[in-house]
Each structure stands twice: as C-alpha cells, then as structure tokens.
Design a protein around this motif. Structure first.
Motif, PDB file in Angstrom:
ATOM      1  N   VAL A  71     -14.547 -11.291  -4.199  1.00  0.00           N
ATOM      2  CA  VAL A  71     -14.662  -9.919  -5.013  1.00  0.00           C
ATOM      3  C   VAL A  71     -14.716  -9.001  -3.693  1.00  0.00           C
ATOM      4  N   GLU A  72     -15.339  -9.298  -2.474  1.00  0.00           N
ATOM      5  CA  GLU A  72     -15.450  -8.230  -1.348  1.00  0.00           C
ATOM      6  C   GLU A  72     -14.084  -8.118  -0.918  1.00  0.00           C
ATOM      7  N   GLY A  86     -11.259  -8.385  -2.401  1.00  0.00           N
ATOM      8  CA  GLY A  86     -10.556  -7.627  -3.366  1.00  0.00           C
ATOM      9  C   GLY A  86     -10.683  -6.151  -3.181  1.00  0.00           C
ATOM     10  N   TRP A  87     -11.979  -5.879  -2.940  1.00  0.00           N
ATOM     11  CA  TRP A  87     -12.356  -4.339  -2.833  1.00  0.00           C
ATOM     12  C   TRP A  87     -11.776  -3.632  -1.422  1.00  0.00           C
ATOM     13  N   THR A  88     -11.793  -4.762  -0.389  1.00  0.00           N
ATOM     14  CA  THR A  88     -11.499  -4.158   0.910  1.00  0.00           C
ATOM     15  C   THR A  88      -9.813  -4.089   0.899  1.00  0.00           C
ATOM     16  N   HIS A  89      -9.040  -5.104   0.011  1.00  0.00           N
ATOM     17  CA  HIS A  89      -7.755  -4.915   0.184  1.00  0.00           C
ATOM     18  C   HIS A  89      -7.122  -4.812  -1.270  1.00  0.00           C
ATOM     19  N   PRO A  90      -7.446  -3.796  -2.113  1.00  0.00           N
ATOM     20  CA  PRO A  90      -6.950  -3.812  -3.440  1.00  0.00           C
ATOM     21  C   PRO A  90      -5.753  -3.906  -3.814  1.00  0.00           C
ATOM     22  N   GLU A  91      -4.742  -3.376  -2.626  1.00  0.00           N
ATOM     23  CA  GLU A  91      -3.515  -3.514  -2.897  1.00  0.00           C
ATOM     24  C   GLU A  91      -2.752  -4.903  -2.949  1.00  0.00           C
ATOM     25  N   VAL A  92      -3.541  -5.726  -2.167  1.00  0.00           N
ATOM     26  CA  VAL A  92      -3.035  -7.235  -2.281  1.00  0.00           C
ATOM     27  C   VAL A  92      -2.939  -7.988  -3.487  1.00  0.00           C
ATOM     28  N   SER A  93      -3.843  -7.531  -4.227  1.00  0.00           N
ATOM     29  CA  SER A  93      -4.185  -8.363  -5.785  1.00  0.00           C
ATOM     30  C   SER A  93      -3.269  -7.899  -6.880  1.00  0.00           C
ATOM     31  N   ARG A  94      -2.587  -6.663  -6.320  1.00  0.00           N
ATOM     32  CA  ARG A  94      -1.890  -5.841  -7.545  1.00  0.00           C
ATOM     33  C   ARG A  94      -0.734  -6.870  -8.166  1.00  0.00           C
ATOM     34  N   ASN A  95      -0.079  -7.353  -7.436  1.00  0.00           N
ATOM     35  CA  ASN A  95       1.144  -7.983  -8.413  1.00  0.00           C
ATOM     36  C   ASN A  95       0.601  -9.362  -9.047  1.00  0.00           C
ATOM     37  N   TYR A  96      -0.502  -9.747  -8.539  1.00  0.00           N
ATOM     38  CA  TYR A  96      -1.150 -11.243  -9.320  1.00  0.00           C
ATOM     39  C   TYR A  96      -1.784 -10.637 -10.442  1.00  0.00           C
TER      40      TYR A  96
END
Length: 276
Positions: free
Chosen positions: A205-206, A208-218
């Motif tokens: 979770v943390e 994802g909050w720190t790197h919100p752009e990384v999960s976008r495609n997934y």
C-alpha cells in the motif's frame, strides 16, 4: 503464495507492488482475479487461496480458519453502496414487495441494505435477486428488476444509465453510528505467519502511495474499460488511511456492523475477539 482479489482499481493498486516483486522479503504471489462473491464462497468452503479479499460481511463464517489482516482492505467514509431505481419518488416505501438485485448475499452492501430496509421499507422487500454487480444497472434501466444495490465505481457511473439514487446506505450508516463503513477485508489462513503477511500488504500500500504512476498500467489493464479518471476516483475513495491501518475506529466499525447483523440473524453468532 496464492492470493485472490478483485480486478477493481483499489485492489490492483493495493497489491501492485507485491505482485510485481517490489516488496523486499515478500514471497512471490500467484494471483487469481475474482469477483468478491466468488472469493466469499471460496473462503467459506476453505477451498481458496491462502490469502483472500472477501467482504467483511462474510467474516462470521470463516474466522475459525482465517485471520483478519489489519490492512489492505476497503473501509472508509463516503464510499457506501447505493440503492438505485429507474425514477419516481425517493420514498423507500416504494420498495415494499418489489424485486431488488444485489451483488452478493454475503456482502457488507447486503447487510447494510437489510438493516436499512428493516427500518424504512414497510412489509419488506418482495424478492432478492443476486447478480454480478456490473449487470445490475442495465437490469434496473431495462425494468427487469425494480431496484438495484450497487457498489464500487457504480457510485460514479450510475447517472450514465439515467438512474436515480433512492438511498446512500453509507451516508445512512455513518449518520446512524458515526463510524466508517467496512466493505472489503483481507484474510489469511491462521496456519500462516499472519503478522508477516500484514507487513508485506502494508508495504505494498505504502509503495503505491509513494509511486502512484508505477501501478497505472496494471490498474487499467484490469479496470473493465473504466475511464482513467473514474479508476483514479475509485482508488482515491477506497484506498485510505484504513487501508494502511485498520485502527480502533476501523475495528469498532466492523464489530458494530457484524454485531448488529448477528442480532438480526443475518449472520451466525461468532466470537468478536477473533476479529483482532
């Protein structure tokens, strides 16, 4: 480790980092994407993966074998289920004797609906029809059912179907109790190191909050053709402080919901101490 959660944006956002090997020390995940009604059934039958996303409403059936993780789930304010109709007056009494579609009969949405209708619908509902949540709004629009109980991104998209909100059950719950709404829980088999699993989930979770752009495609790959802005609104609403740490307010909300449901005979009696 085997895990099952929904393809909804909040779940894919929460578990993206762990699924993609970005959490040091966390085991590799073998993911099954499934609707929460399916995972509720797996948990009850003890046939599913070791870690599951289920409805909080299903916990009374599974707490002997599964522990509730204090993180990773969906619980918050302003995010409750809605009761929708195809128009008419906003009078709950009009549901008396009618057909209402729900996404699951072991869901928080359904428990809230039953607790609400007990107070607001004289004579009760006529028939409950369980159907996949993405089919509910089209069925209400078509008139094949009289009303629908909707969850998730339907909060944002129901006006596109020309539907009317009869009740916001989350708003009703928060006004009645002062507590947030428990929606989706992460559980793990008690035979596992539950504390370690909780730590990995919280770290995901943390991340994802720190790197919100990384999960976008997934997230968008599994978002069922949602508009990116709707997917982000979904994440912003359902991934919050309670996702990282359930806390005392979170536990109080779960205990209040399930305690009331047990008193009404909607769930089996269970040991509240097993929630912690």
């Amino acid at each position: 480790m085997n895990i099952a959660f929904s393809p909804c944006p909040n779940d894919t956002f929460v578990f993206h980092a762990w699924v993609h090997g970005l959490i040091p020390g966390a085991p590799e995940l073998n993911v099954t994407y499934a609707d929460i009604d399916v995972t509720n059934g797996w948990a009850a039958a003890r046939t599913g993966p070791e870690v599951l996303k289920i409805s909080y409403a299903a916990l009374p059936w599974v707490l002997d074998d599964y522990a509730l993780l204090p993180c990773g789930g969906a619980l918050g304010r302003g995010c409750g289920p809605l009761v929708l109709t195809a128009g008419g007056t906003a009078d709950p009494a009009r549901l008396s004797g009618k057909r209402v579609a729900i996404p699951s009969d072991r869901s928080t949405a359904y428990l809230l609906f039953r607790l609400w209708t007990a107070r607001h619908v004289p004579g009760g509902i006529g028939e409950i029809v369980v159907m996949p949540f993405h089919e509910i709004m089209p069925a209400v629009k078509a008139g094949t059912i009289d009303a629908g109980l909707v969850i998730h991104e339907a909060r944002f998209t129901y006006p596109n179907f020309g539907l009317t909100m009869l009740a916001d059950l989350g708003s009703w719950w928060e006004t009645d109790t002062g507590l947030p709404i428990p929606l989706g829980a992460i559980i793990a088999r008690r035979s596992l190191d539950v504390e370690a699993i909780a730590g990995w989930a919280r770290a995901s979770v943390e991340y994802g909050w720190t790197h919100p752009e990384v999960s976008r495609n997934y997230v968008m790959r599994y978002a069922q053709e949602l508009d990116p802005k709707v997917a982000q609104a979904h994440i912003d609403l359902y991934v919050n402080d309670f996702t990282a740490k359930l806390g005392e307010d979170g536990y109080a909300a779960v205990e209040s919901l399930l305690g009331r449901a047990a008193e009404e005979g909607l769930v089996p009696e269970f040991d509240l101490a097993k929630l912690r």
